[in-house]
Motif scaffolding. Sequence first.
Motif, mmCIF file in Angstrom:
data_model
loop_
_atom_site.group_PDB
_atom_site.id
_atom_site.type_symbol
_atom_site.label_atom_id
_atom_site.label_comp_id
_atom_site.label_asym_id
_atom_site.label_seq_id
_atom_site.Cartn_x
_atom_site.Cartn_y
_atom_site.Cartn_z
ATOM 1 N N ALA A 60 0.842 -1.200 0.000
ATOM 2 C CA ALA A 60 0.000 0.000 0.000
ATOM 3 C C ALA A 60 0.876 1.249 0.000
ATOM 4 O O ALA A 60 1.829 1.353 0.781
ATOM 5 C CB ALA A 60 -0.912 -0.005 1.223
ATOM 6 N N SER A 73 -0.307 -12.742 3.192
ATOM 7 C CA SER A 73 -1.708 -13.180 3.309
ATOM 8 C C SER A 73 -2.561 -12.542 2.217
ATOM 9 O O SER A 73 -3.542 -13.145 1.774
ATOM 10 C CB SER A 73 -2.271 -12.855 4.692
ATOM 11 O OG SER A 73 -2.291 -11.478 4.905
ATOM 12 N N SER A 105 -8.703 -11.444 4.050
ATOM 13 C CA SER A 105 -7.733 -10.478 4.576
ATOM 14 C C SER A 105 -8.003 -9.185 3.828
ATOM 15 O O SER A 105 -8.104 -9.199 2.594
ATOM 16 C CB SER A 105 -6.324 -10.993 4.284
ATOM 17 O OG SER A 105 -5.385 -9.946 4.348
ATOM 18 N N GLY A 106 -8.144 -8.084 4.556
ATOM 19 C CA GLY A 106 -8.561 -6.832 3.910
ATOM 20 C C GLY A 106 -7.730 -6.512 2.683
ATOM 21 O O GLY A 106 -8.257 -6.316 1.576
ATOM 22 N N SER A 107 -6.412 -6.504 2.846
ATOM 23 C CA SER A 107 -5.551 -6.066 1.749
ATOM 24 C C SER A 107 -5.575 -7.048 0.564
ATOM 25 O O SER A 107 -5.112 -6.713 -0.527
ATOM 26 C CB SER A 107 -4.124 -5.855 2.244
ATOM 27 O OG SER A 107 -3.667 -7.015 2.883
ATOM 28 N N ARG A 126 -7.019 -6.034 -2.842
ATOM 29 C CA ARG A 126 -6.211 -5.354 -3.872
ATOM 30 C C ARG A 126 -5.359 -6.330 -4.664
ATOM 31 O O ARG A 126 -4.774 -5.946 -5.684
ATOM 32 C CB ARG A 126 -5.301 -4.299 -3.206
ATOM 33 C CG ARG A 126 -6.072 -3.212 -2.432
ATOM 34 C CD ARG A 126 -5.103 -2.142 -1.893
ATOM 35 N NE ARG A 126 -4.074 -2.738 -1.073
ATOM 36 C CZ ARG A 126 -3.838 -2.453 0.226
ATOM 37 N NH1 ARG A 126 -4.551 -1.520 0.842
ATOM 38 N NH2 ARG A 126 -2.893 -3.051 0.877
ATOM 39 N N SER A 146 -2.079 -7.876 12.204
ATOM 40 C CA SER A 146 -2.737 -6.641 11.778
ATOM 41 C C SER A 146 -4.180 -6.566 12.281
ATOM 42 O O SER A 146 -4.655 -5.495 12.636
ATOM 43 C CB SER A 146 -2.663 -6.484 10.259
ATOM 44 O OG SER A 146 -3.135 -7.637 9.627
ATOM 45 N N MET A 160 -4.954 -3.344 14.460
ATOM 46 C CA MET A 160 -5.891 -2.312 13.982
ATOM 47 C C MET A 160 -6.988 -2.059 14.994
ATOM 48 O O MET A 160 -7.360 -0.930 15.267
ATOM 49 C CB MET A 160 -6.613 -2.808 12.716
ATOM 50 C CG MET A 160 -5.842 -2.711 11.485
ATOM 51 S SD MET A 160 -6.874 -3.297 10.122
ATOM 52 C CE MET A 160 -5.552 -3.843 9.065
ATOM 53 N N MET A 193 0.324 6.539 10.190
ATOM 54 C CA MET A 193 -0.253 5.260 10.622
ATOM 55 C C MET A 193 0.503 4.740 11.851
ATOM 56 O O MET A 193 -0.100 4.311 12.843
ATOM 57 C CB MET A 193 -0.180 4.250 9.481
ATOM 58 C CG MET A 193 -0.713 2.881 9.846
ATOM 59 S SD MET A 193 -0.595 1.692 8.486
ATOM 60 C CE MET A 193 1.134 1.190 8.586
ATOM 61 N N ALA A 220 3.108 -3.141 8.788
ATOM 62 C CA ALA A 220 3.020 -3.562 10.192
ATOM 63 C C ALA A 220 4.202 -4.454 10.556
ATOM 64 O O ALA A 220 4.063 -5.642 10.820
ATOM 65 C CB ALA A 220 1.701 -4.279 10.416
HETATM 66 O O1 PMV Z 1 -5.020 -6.812 5.242
HETATM 67 P P1 PMV Z 1 -4.193 -6.934 6.456
HETATM 68 O O2 PMV Z 1 -5.019 -7.372 7.627
HETATM 69 O O3 PMV Z 1 -2.987 -7.795 6.241
HETATM 70 O O4 PMV Z 1 -3.652 -5.471 6.846
HETATM 71 C C1 PMV Z 1 -2.797 -4.720 6.035
HETATM 72 C C2 PMV Z 1 -2.245 -3.554 6.772
HETATM 73 C C3 PMV Z 1 -1.109 -2.797 6.111
HETATM 74 O O5 PMV Z 1 -0.312 -3.647 5.329
HETATM 75 C C4 PMV Z 1 -0.231 -2.207 7.215
HETATM 76 C C5 PMV Z 1 -1.614 -1.627 5.281
HETATM 77 C C6 PMV Z 1 -2.231 -1.945 3.945
HETATM 78 O O6 PMV Z 1 -3.065 -1.149 3.496
HETATM 79 O O7 PMV Z 1 -1.855 -2.959 3.318
#
Ligand code: PMV
Length: 346
Positions: free
Chosen positions: A40, A134, A166-168, A171, A219, A223, A270, A312
């Motif tokens: 990101a 992930s 996983s949120g990211s 993308r 994360s 978060m 952040m 993170a």
């Molecule tokens: O999607 P997660 O839970 O792995 O969280 C990603 C968090 C960051 O990598 C720090 C920021 C981001 O937007 O990818």
Amino acid sequence: MTETTQSAATPAGIIAKIVPPPAEHPPREYGRAFAPANIALSKYWGKRISALNVPANSSVSISLGHLGARTHISTLKAGDRDEIILNGTRLAPDSDIALRTASFLEEFRRAGYNYFFRLSSETNLPIGAGLASSAAAFAALVLALDDLFAWNLDRRRASILARLGSGSAARSVYTGFVVWHAGTAPDGMDSYAEPLDSDWPELALGLVIVSSRRKHIGSRSGMEHTRSTSPLYAAWVKQAESDFQTICDALRKKDLTKLGETAEANALMMHAAMLAARPPIIYWSPATLRVIQQVHRLRREEQIPIYFTIDAGPNVKLIFEAQQSAAVKRVFPESEIILPGGEPAP
Ligand code: PMV
């Protein structure tokens, strides 16, 4: 503290909305897919709807080209648990990765796809580099399921499914530059990723690995802890939404100064929100700060346009254009340089 929304929607409910009825889609022999990791440039750190990984703000990333996860999946004829193999090694069912993967697959079972799976995933990401593996893993898993059941999902819907893992990962169903919209819908159906229209093949990333130890706080809980205890959280979300716009604009215009300065400030804010959490979350090590200071010195004293971002963990990702690769190697000889636009995905 900024509240998260309680949504009536559940992951299984969202899956049932997106994928076609199971009776019409029996599994094929196997499904397979590749998905890249992503970094990101404008970050996500905090959720609007926790259970669905719907973010509080939009974000934008760059996918890592050929670096990611390749997944092969089939249904098991017998057995009562998923079998998960990572880089050729079968994972213990109670390991973190196996549990997380199986609980994601459980949501598909709840949505009617009542199978147990054999899943084998290979990754070519540098081990312990603090790259969100992930994201690639869940995106590749969703695309492999799509192949296995011949759903024929468009990428937008695949992005929503990947987000549930996983949120990211939302993308990681695309290559190139990718925006992930926060959305406003109570069920998160408008929180998906899509490609950003920018053509910047010279943009490079450098991985400076200062530690490959596993992060002490994941994360998801990091978060949530930041959201619920950091007095800086609300200001972070507001600024992140504005940085997101600035960075999308800089990517379209190929404006490295604007991109780099905003991406750096975004990552630092952040981490500031995390530092202000109670108790604090500190992902950095002394070596992280040394890399930051080197980057600033290069800009100040040698006029070399190199910027950084940090996720993170303690490792630093440098942002620069390919013509600076020699300078990056000189100052950070151990760094790995990635030209995301330079190599096609396998
Ligand atoms: O999607 P997660 O839970 O792995 O969280 C990603 C968090 C960051 O990598 C720090 C920021 C981001 O937007 O990818």
